[in-house]
Motif scaffolding. Structure first.
Motif, PDB file in Angstrom:
ATOM      1  N   ARG A  66       0.869  -1.160   0.000  1.00 14.84           N
ATOM      2  CA  ARG A  66       0.000   0.000   0.000  1.00 14.84           C
ATOM      3  C   ARG A  66       0.915   1.221   0.000  1.00 14.84           C
ATOM      4  NH1 ARG A  66      -2.603  -3.373   3.850  1.00 14.84           N
ATOM      5  NH2 ARG A  66      -4.759  -3.907   3.300  1.00 14.84           N
ATOM      6  N   GLY A  68       0.821   5.809  -0.755  1.00 17.25           N
ATOM      7  CA  GLY A  68       0.190   7.012  -1.306  1.00 17.25           C
ATOM      8  C   GLY A  68       0.680   8.211  -0.522  1.00 17.25           C
ATOM      9  N   TYR A 181     -15.739   2.110   7.206  1.00 14.14           N
ATOM     10  CA  TYR A 181     -15.152   3.432   6.929  1.00 14.14           C
ATOM     11  C   TYR A 181     -16.069   4.606   7.207  1.00 14.14           C
ATOM     12  CZ  TYR A 181     -11.146   1.202   4.690  1.00 14.14           C
ATOM     13  OH  TYR A 181     -10.012   0.463   4.454  1.00 14.14           O
ATOM     14  N   PHE A 216     -12.921  -5.470  -0.635  1.00 17.87           N
ATOM     15  CA  PHE A 216     -12.078  -5.289   0.544  1.00 17.87           C
ATOM     16  C   PHE A 216     -12.469  -6.291   1.634  1.00 17.87           C
ATOM     17  CE2 PHE A 216      -9.179  -3.454   3.324  1.00 17.87           C
ATOM     18  CZ  PHE A 216      -9.768  -3.093   4.521  1.00 17.87           C
ATOM     19  N   ILE A 334       2.413   6.379   8.424  1.00 15.25           N
ATOM     20  CA  ILE A 334       2.653   6.173   6.989  1.00 15.25           C
ATOM     21  C   ILE A 334       4.099   5.722   6.805  1.00 15.25           C
ATOM     22  CG2 ILE A 334       2.685   7.291   4.721  1.00 15.25           C
ATOM     23  CD1 ILE A 334      -0.092   7.046   5.961  1.00 15.25           C
TER      24      ILE A 334
HETATM   25  C1  LIG Z   1      -6.264  -0.579   5.162  1.00 13.25           C
HETATM   26  C2  LIG Z   1      -5.413  -0.085   6.286  1.00 13.25           C
HETATM   27  C3  LIG Z   1      -3.942  -0.232   5.989  1.00 13.25           C
HETATM   28  O1  LIG Z   1      -3.532   0.705   4.999  1.00 13.25           O
HETATM   29  C4  LIG Z   1      -2.267   1.214   5.375  1.00 13.25           C
HETATM   30  N1  LIG Z   1      -2.135   2.544   4.761  1.00 13.25           N
HETATM   31  C5  LIG Z   1      -3.063   3.526   4.779  1.00 13.25           C
HETATM   32  N2  LIG Z   1      -2.609   4.605   4.115  1.00 13.25           N
HETATM   33  C6  LIG Z   1      -1.357   4.283   3.664  1.00 13.25           C
HETATM   34  C7  LIG Z   1      -0.366   4.982   2.905  1.00 13.25           C
HETATM   35  N3  LIG Z   1      -0.585   6.243   2.479  1.00 13.25           N
HETATM   36  N4  LIG Z   1       0.792   4.348   2.616  1.00 13.25           N
HETATM   37  C8  LIG Z   1       0.994   3.074   3.049  1.00 13.25           C
HETATM   38  N5  LIG Z   1       0.101   2.369   3.772  1.00 13.25           N
HETATM   39  C9  LIG Z   1      -1.059   2.969   4.065  1.00 13.25           C
HETATM   40  C10 LIG Z   1      -2.288   1.243   6.887  1.00 13.25           C
HETATM   41  O2  LIG Z   1      -1.013   1.198   7.381  1.00 13.25           O
HETATM   42  C11 LIG Z   1      -3.059  -0.011   7.190  1.00 13.25           C
HETATM   43  O3  LIG Z   1      -2.164  -1.094   7.233  1.00 13.25           O
END
Ligand SMILES: CC[C@H]1O[C@@H](n2cnc3c(N)ncnc32)[C@H](O)[C@@H]1O
Length: 483
Positions: A66, A68, A181, A216, A334
């Motif tokens: 993930r 962003g 959410y 999801f 993050i």
């Molecule tokens: C579904 C939730 C997951 O998405 C991850 N997450 C949310 N936003 C980001 C992000 N911007 N960059 C990396 N990981 C992210 C968060 O750490 C969690 O594990």
């Protein structure tokens, strides 16, 4: 708002489209003919559907992080590093929380403040504010398919813009991106808005451009019984297929017990395929996705990598098409590019080393698979019954009745009557089945499993156990034993 599980006429889709494209200035950039043209210029290596289909045939386990950040140039640099140094097979674009709530003006301010601060002050990329032309720069800059990951109850504009920009994969669903959410979004509303997204994917598919839709699976990520996650993923898959979606990925969040997680992943693929075929969607590609541990993480990076490795090993032994990889910064916020790359390489190492092994079909595993399949069947048949044959209507009525229910969710759409707890082996069971009309056989199975733990711990089954389980992992354990 008339919710019905029937493919929207193109004219019906067009009716609502002006409102969507006018809800932010960048909506004016969306031109479907131009979008189709851009997609047709993409090589197969950049198309999620093609890569997923090939991977399924070759029995590959793909890895995806993930990621962003607020500023476009930093986001592109981040994805390039995750692809080159992290060996990511699929790239994400995680969308920021303002955009997920359609609060584009605040996202715009977040961009400005991030520029002034010289670092990302948003928890994802505000793709709607950037618009089509800017988002295309992401697709042009990397070599892998890019997927939109977010948590948006009303993702209509986000889908219009990112699909037109060349993203070939879009996560979410009317249940799974509402219940975990949002607090006050009616289920009819989010199911309807996600029919729009799926119908848009259907329009692309009619042009031969197959967009993958990933549901999801993890939901609240806290003690979610496999049958709940499976039932909801399958419902979202059927609703998407009804709107013309031709490629679907169903997901499941790691629970922590190897046998239950393996049973969950193997039944997820079988049940998903079975239900799609049962309802006439034999031509829809179905793949499975495993999310590494979605619960609380230990702070120390070495312990966090242990949790990540456990998820990687589970994926390898169970077999799955794609793994969503966590990072050792999970408990901190993050992740940096380095942390994200560490999670990816740690996972890759386990997947490679376990490549020749799989979990044997022991009686325990067979029983877990049998129970999950029975539970899912009993839930989904009740949903169809409540909907008098209409799955969308049945879904709304099922949440109202508690036939579908999700614990620890912010949404008021759920009754929250069910209560999960781990058994002595760490498998997730129902302490309370709420209004889910499970058969006696199913209920007895869960009670028996929980009693074994209660006897072992010399305490009554109850909410105290649930609390202990919720905090266990960040204390380095799976089962929240007393002491
Ligand atoms: C579904 C939730 C997951 O998405 C991850 N997450 C949310 N936003 C980001 C992000 N911007 N960059 C990396 N990981 C992210 C968060 O750490 C969690 O594990």
């Amino acid at each position: 708002l008339r919710l019905e599980n029937r493919r929207w006429e193109k004219s019906y889709f067009e009716e609502g489209r002006d409102y969507v494209l006018n809800s932010w200035s960048t909506g004016q950039e969306v031109d479907l003919e131009d979008a189709f043209h851009f997609h047709k210029s993409l090589p197969e290596s950049k198309r999620a559907y093609c890569k997923l289909r090939a991977g399924q045939e070759e029995k590959r386990i793909y890895l995806q992080p993930r990621a962003g950040v607020a500023l476009l140039s930093e986001h592109i640099e981040l994805l390039s590093e995750l692809e080159s140094k992290g060996e990511a097979d699929f790239l994400p674009t995680t969308i920021d929380s303002y955009t997920r709530q359609n609060r584009y003006a605040e996202a715009a301010r977040g961009i400005e403040e991030s520029k002034a601060a010289g670092r990302s002050l948003l928890n994802g990329l505000p793709a709607v504010n950037y618009g089509v032309a800017n988002c295309r720069k992401i697709i042009d800059a990397v070599g892998s398919p890019v997927q939109v990951r977010h948590g948006t109850p009303d993702a209509r504009l986000l889908a219009e813009i990112t699909l037109a920009a060349g993203f070939t994969d879009f996560e979410g669903g009317g249940i799974s991106y509402n219940i975990p959410y949002a607090k006050d979004v009616p289920l009819e509303r989010s199911l309807f808005d996600w029919q729009y997204v799926d119908r848009l994917c259907g329009l692309y598919a009619e042009e031969g451009i197959i967009i993958n839709r990933e549901m999801f699976g993890p939901l609240t990520g806290t003690l979610v019984p496999p049958c709940i996650s499976h039932a909801i993923g399958i419902i979202e898959a059927l609703l998407a297929a009804a709107q013309g979606v031709k490629s679907i990925a169903v997901g499941y969040g790691q629970g922590g017990n190897l046998y239950q997680d393996t049973a969950a992943l193997r039944t997820l693929g079988r049940l998903g395929r079975d239900y799609l075929d049962r309802y006439g969607f034999q031509d829809v590609l179905l793949t499975t996705v495993f999310h590494q541990w979605m619960g609380g993480f230990p702070q120390e990076e070495s312990r966090a990598l242990g949790v990540i490795a456990w998820g990687a090993a589970t994926a390898a032994l169970a077999g799955v098409n794609k793994v969503i990889v966590k990072t050792p910064h999970e408990a901190l916020g993050i992740p940096t590019a380095e942390a994200n790359i560490a999670g990816l390489l740690c996972t890759r190492q386990l997947i490679r080393m376990l490549g020749e092994q799989e979990l044997a079909k022991t009686p325990y595993l067979k029983e877990e698979e049998y129970m999950i399949e029975r539970e899912v069947e009993e839930i989904i048949s009740k949903v169809f019954e409540l909907g008098e044959g209409d799955l969308a209507v049945g879904t709304v009525r099922s949440f109202e009745a508690g036939v579908l229910d999700i614990s620890f969710a912010p949404s008021r759409c759920t009754r929250g009557s069910i209560m999960p707890v781990r058994d002595k082996d760490g498998a997730i069971r129902f302490l309370n089945t709420g209004n889910i009309p499970f058969s006696k056989e199913i209920k007895d199975f869960h009670q028996k499993k929980i009693k074994e733990r209660a006897d072992l711990e010399k305490r009554e089954p109850g909410f105290r156990m649930v609390i202990d389980d919720i905090y266990a992992i960040s204390k380095g354990r799976l089962v929240g034993k007393p002491r």
